[in-house]
Design an enzyme around this catalytic site. Structure first.
Site, short mmCIF file in Angstrom:
data_model
loop_
_atom_site.label_atom_id
_atom_site.label_comp_id
_atom_site.label_asym_id
_atom_site.label_seq_id
_atom_site.Cartn_x
_atom_site.Cartn_y
_atom_site.Cartn_z
N LYS A 298 0.86 -1.13 0.07
CA LYS A 298 -0.03 0.15 -0.14
C LYS A 298 0.82 1.15 -0.10
CE LYS A 298 -3.92 2.07 2.08
NZ LYS A 298 -3.25 3.43 2.09
N ARG A 303 -3.56 9.00 -4.97
CA ARG A 303 -4.31 8.27 -6.08
C ARG A 303 -4.08 8.70 -7.49
NH1 ARG A 303 -8.73 4.12 -4.65
NH2 ARG A 303 -8.84 2.72 -6.45
N GLU A 450 2.87 2.10 3.60
CA GLU A 450 1.67 2.12 4.74
C GLU A 450 1.19 1.00 5.28
OE1 GLU A 450 -1.52 4.69 3.17
OE2 GLU A 450 -1.23 5.56 5.25
N LYS A 455 -6.50 -8.04 -1.51
CA LYS A 455 -7.76 -8.21 -2.57
C LYS A 455 -8.01 -9.41 -3.04
CE LYS A 455 -5.82 -3.68 -4.42
NZ LYS A 455 -5.21 -3.02 -5.49
N ARG A 469 -16.99 1.20 -1.40
CA ARG A 469 -16.08 0.79 -0.49
C ARG A 469 -16.40 -0.66 -0.11
NH1 ARG A 469 -13.09 3.62 2.67
NH2 ARG A 469 -14.00 5.47 2.36
P1 ATP Z 1 -10.31 5.89 2.53
O1 ATP Z 1 -11.55 6.97 1.95
O2 ATP Z 1 -10.55 4.41 1.99
O3 ATP Z 1 -9.98 5.95 3.94
P2 ATP Z 1 -7.92 7.00 1.62
O4 ATP Z 1 -7.83 7.92 0.46
O5 ATP Z 1 -8.25 7.90 2.96
O6 ATP Z 1 -9.29 6.11 1.57
P3 ATP Z 1 -6.58 5.09 2.46
O7 ATP Z 1 -7.46 4.47 3.59
O8 ATP Z 1 -5.10 5.10 2.68
O9 ATP Z 1 -7.09 6.07 1.55
O10 ATP Z 1 -6.39 3.69 1.47
C1 ATP Z 1 -6.77 3.48 0.00
C2 ATP Z 1 -5.82 4.11 -0.82
O11 ATP Z 1 -4.48 3.46 -0.85
C3 ATP Z 1 -6.21 4.38 -2.25
O12 ATP Z 1 -7.08 5.12 -2.53
C4 ATP Z 1 -4.68 4.44 -3.07
O13 ATP Z 1 -4.66 5.80 -3.19
C5 ATP Z 1 -3.78 4.02 -2.01
N1 ATP Z 1 -3.12 2.72 -2.48
C6 ATP Z 1 -1.75 2.44 -2.46
N2 ATP Z 1 -1.37 1.21 -2.88
C7 ATP Z 1 -2.68 0.85 -3.30
C8 ATP Z 1 -3.04 -0.48 -4.05
N3 ATP Z 1 -1.81 -1.49 -4.01
N4 ATP Z 1 -3.97 -0.73 -4.02
C9 ATP Z 1 -4.98 -0.04 -3.97
N5 ATP Z 1 -4.87 1.29 -3.41
C10 ATP Z 1 -3.65 1.57 -3.09
#
Ligand code: ATP
Length: 643
Positions: A298, A303, A450, A455, A469
């Protein structure tokens, strides 16, 4: 609802076939919606209105269609999100325009606002005291839409004066309750409790009913036709979130075959699939037991949904569907090097991460956030970005959303190639034991990530689910395993004056989560420790212009009493030790208890400028966090990476 859909008084809504819809007709629909909180009732009111509008819409050109403009005014937008033309005029400018158009003193308007709490109502009640020679022409939906667009597009030195001029003209023409909604639209939010989800369903229902004409069909058949129509429109809109394309297609051919006519298209960003948080590897294994799944790094960046259009153009979109091509001219230049000649068009889902070219290592998110957000010149870039691709959603004219992840990933690897320091596939491991996952998690953190995304790899549940989600994507964040499993993204809605050395800045802040059903923000905690003097003065600069005369009507306050209130705009990522029920705060009240939920020991992590206020953590998510903590039976702090 299905029983009385014919009861629409078709002839008496004040306009004829082919004519512009009077703004008053839309306003009376808003009033009816505002007067109820019942979702089904709202759905019925809106469906009936859309049905009348659609039946009388004879526009030959899609852009002239009344239905399209009515829909945009209902969601308070002027175009698809990614085109970036937005409303959201500050309170002071609106007060000035209302004062000038009504001939009342700005101080009086502010006084009323303090009593009323709603600038829309203040505008409505501020009767024009200046004599007018002519009664202005009644407002119509296309006219209001055009004026709002002109306001949103006004830029440059004289733009403030131009905006005030248009607002005054609009307000002068308002009758009855119209000013209330004009002002709320300008503020950026209608506050009638109309959720986007409901609107999509109402639109689908209206189109199905329109298609049936006077035909009578049994009640149960009608109900299933409506349901089917809603599913089709929901799914199409999540793939192609652009009403400029979807509404004309609906008007022309109804819901039949809509999926074939409106598909994922490079250039139109789709809403990204999102993940559910988890607190422990055991939770991941419970969920995916017996299924084939994969763990990916991650990456901690931003994104990036990267599109290659048929015309050769590359476009980069944010999580929020914002066009970021101007922020990432370097990415736009880099991407073609990682495409094989077989590729003519694509959409990939990826993470853009700050990267150190010397050490060839990933840099923390903070480095990425040092980049300017707009109009970046390639030659001025100091922070490089590396793209890590994790999904392929579209390739050479074909949408891949319904394929299994294992196949999408194979196609991604077949048609793209890694380029050193620029482009790579997200590192993955298909190991499935606790030990394998734990060691991959450790490795990911060592490599500057992180944690992991876990998946579903095969089975129908591994398809790409836009805007959802999903339980088929789980996030396992190393730092957060000992807390509630994830951070929260909260909106800053108020602040408390500093004490002692800090009297010239805010010393603490009031945060809120978002409830999409009521469209309200709900207070959740006060946060005041751990900020440096420097950070506090930065926050003061950022938030001072958002100060309001009174709390906005869409903030559920509970009994919190901050010294100042803000327009809900800024989103912070916050960590907490755990959550508790609270008599003071309003978050998620009624979901697990009549009391609200609050964060204990909240800690600021970072500003989330890629999220808008209505993308903050929802009330439902807050209640899920709380419930998972309760069901974990007080095992707080347990379930770390190596459980
Ligand atoms: P949320 O609204 O789910 O809290 P967020 O934008 O705060 O989303 P995170 O909770 O940190 O983000 O987790 C999802 C994000 O992780 C994705 O939107 C993407 O930007 C990031 N990401 C990094 N690596 C990956 C991966 N391998 N597959 C999918 N997402 C990834």
């Amino acid at each position: 609802f299905t029983k009385n859909h014919k009861s629409v008084p078709v002839a008496d809504k004040g306009w004829k076939d082919g004519e512009a819809v009077p703004y008053a007709a839309l306003v009376s629909t808003f009033e009816k919606i505002e007067a109820t909180t019942k979702r089904l009732e709202i759905l019925e009111i809106l469906t009936q209105f859309f049905l009348v509008v659609a039946r009388r819409d004879t526009a030959k050109l899609a852009k002239d269609s009344n239905l399209l403009k009515v829909v945009y005014l209902c969601i308070n937008r002027l175009c698809p999100d990614y085109m970036g033309i937005e409303l959201g005029i500050g309170e002071s400018l609106l007060v000035k325009a209302i004062a000038e158009s009504t001939g009342r003193a700005a101080t009086k308007i502010k006084e009323d606002l303090r009593k009323e709490g709603d600038l829309g109502k203040v505008a409505m009640n501020s009767r024009n005291t200046q004599p007018t020679m002519f009664k202005p022409k009644a407002l119509t939906v296309p006219y209001v839409f055009q004026q709002l667009t002109d306001i949103a597009k006004a830029t440059g030195n004289a733009s403030q004066t131009k905006k005030v001029g248009i607002i005054k003209k609009l307000l002068a023409a308002c009758q009855g309750n119209e000013a209330k909604f004009i002002v709320r639209s300008l503020e950026g939010k209608l506050r009638i409790g109309l959720a986007d989800k409901t609107l999509v369903v109402a639109l689908a229902h209206a189109i199905v009913l329109k298609g049936m004409g006077e035909k009578k069909i049994p009640h149960d058949k009608l109900a299933s036709k409506l349901e089917e129509g809603a599913e089709i429109v929901k799914s199409v809109y999540s793939e192609l979130p652009n009403y400029d394309l979807v509404i004309p297609a609906l008007m022309e051919g109804g819901v039949e075959g809509l999926k074939e006519r409106c598909k994922l298209t490079p250039g139109v960003p789709l809403k990204p699939m999102l993940a559910k948080p988890t607190k422990a590897i055991g939770e991941v294994l419970d969920r995916f037991e017996g299924k084939q799944f994969t763990c990916e790094y991650k990456y901690d960046g931003e994104r990036a949904q990267v599109h290659l259009l048929e015309n050769g153009e590359i476009a980069v979109f944010s999580r929020n569907s914002e066009n970021m091509s101007a922020k990432y001219p370097d990415l736009v230049q880099q991407v073609p090097r990682s495409i094989k000649p077989s590729v003519k068009s694509f959409v990939i889902d990826a993470e853009a991460v700050a990267y150190d070219l010397e050490t060839k290592k990933i840099l923390p998110f903070q480095d990425l956030s040092r980049r300017k957000r707009k109009d970046v010149r390639a030659e001025d870039i100091t922070v490089r970005v590396h793209l890590f691709a994790f999904d392929l959603l579209y390739l050479n004219g074909e949408s891949l959303l319904t394929k299994e992840l294992i196949d999408r990933r194979a196609l991604l690897m077949e048609h793209f190639q890694p380029v050193e320091s620029e482009f790579a596939f997200a590192k993955s491991s298909d190991g499935t034991t606790t030990e394998e996952i734990a060691s991959f998690l450790e490795e990911s953190v060592k490599d500057g990530c992180e944690g992991l995304m876990v998946k579903m790899l095969t089975t129908p549940s591994s398809t790409y689910e836009p805007s959802r989600r999903s339980m088929n994507w789980l996030k396992l964040k190393k730092d957060y395993l000992s807390g509630v499993g994830d951070s929260l993204d909260l909106v800053v809605v108020g602040a408390y004056h500093g004490k002692g050395k800090r009297t010239s800045v805010y010393g603490a802040f009031l945060l809120a989560c978002y409830d999409p059903d009521s469209e309200n923000f709900q207070t959740i905690c006060k946060i005041g420790t751990g900020f440096s003097e420097e950070v506090l003065s930065q926050f003061y600069e950022l938030l001072k212009p958002l100060e309001l005369e009174v709390v906005r009507g869409d903030i559920e306050v509970g009994s919190a009493k901050p010294d100042v209130w803000f327009e809900p705009k800024i989103v912070w990522e916050v960590l907490t030790a755990d959550l508790s029920l609270s008599p003071v705060y309003a978050a998620a009240h009624g979901l697990v208890d009549s009391r609200g939920i609050s964060l204990r020991f909240p800690r600021f992590i970072r500003i989330r400028d890629d999220k808008s206020a209505d993308e903050a953590t929802t009330a439902e998510q807050v209640s899920e966090f709380y419930q998972r903590q309760v069901t974990a039976g007080g095992k707080k702090g347990g379930g770390g990476g190596g459980e």
